[in-house]
Design an enzyme around this catalytic site. Sequence first.
Site, mmCIF file in Angstrom:
data_model
loop_
_atom_site.group_PDB
_atom_site.id
_atom_site.type_symbol
_atom_site.label_atom_id
_atom_site.label_comp_id
_atom_site.label_asym_id
_atom_site.label_seq_id
_atom_site.Cartn_x
_atom_site.Cartn_y
_atom_site.Cartn_z
ATOM 1 N N CYS A 69 42.545 53.769 79.599
ATOM 2 C CA CYS A 69 42.506 54.725 80.713
ATOM 3 C C CYS A 69 43.382 55.950 80.470
ATOM 4 O O CYS A 69 42.941 57.091 80.629
ATOM 5 C CB CYS A 69 42.842 54.047 82.028
ATOM 6 S SG CYS A 69 44.509 53.364 82.153
ATOM 7 N N HIS B 266 46.855 51.947 86.258
ATOM 8 C CA HIS B 266 45.534 52.483 85.907
ATOM 9 C C HIS B 266 45.424 53.918 86.390
ATOM 10 O O HIS B 266 45.997 54.286 87.420
ATOM 11 C CB HIS B 266 44.424 51.631 86.527
ATOM 12 C CG HIS B 266 43.052 52.040 86.095
ATOM 13 N ND1 HIS B 266 42.624 51.939 84.786
ATOM 14 C CD2 HIS B 266 42.019 52.571 86.783
ATOM 15 C CE1 HIS B 266 41.380 52.392 84.705
ATOM 16 N NE2 HIS B 266 40.989 52.773 85.906
ATOM 17 N N HIS C 186 36.648 57.105 84.364
ATOM 18 C CA HIS C 186 37.774 56.306 83.868
ATOM 19 C C HIS C 186 37.298 55.306 82.828
ATOM 20 O O HIS C 186 36.111 55.050 82.678
ATOM 21 C CB HIS C 186 38.491 55.603 85.028
ATOM 22 C CG HIS C 186 37.721 54.501 85.671
ATOM 23 N ND1 HIS C 186 38.318 53.338 86.106
ATOM 24 C CD2 HIS C 186 36.408 54.353 85.969
ATOM 25 C CE1 HIS C 186 37.421 52.536 86.653
ATOM 26 N NE2 HIS C 186 36.252 53.126 86.580
#
Length: 124
Positions: free
Chosen positions: A24, A75, A87
Amino acid sequence: IAYAQAQLGKPYVWGAEGPGAFDCSGLVMRAYQAAGIAIPRVTYQQWRYGVRIPPGQEQPGDLVFFRMEPDGPGHVGIVLGGGLMIHAPRTGDVVKVAPYGRADLVGFIRPPGSPAPGNAASDR
């Protein structure tokens, strides 16, 4: 955003920074790098780098963070607009577009020099 969109479908690999796979924060770092903006490599450092944006005022190009952990969020994604982000989600998945209205949403950041509307650097 264009760089991140060009990575759609590439696999998630923890620690990967491209070009064949991403995690990510590696995707976020490379997307900003493609726009000529240097930002930190890991999610918890990216969270501390920039201006916090109140929910509802996020713009395309802002960063959206999830899952608060002891060092910071675990994240990150890039806001596309309309409640969507791009993402690299997790092992076994691929870079994709998804909604960011999740229960584990932590907040939004606009990095310095961000191309997001309203940022002085993008208004030049």
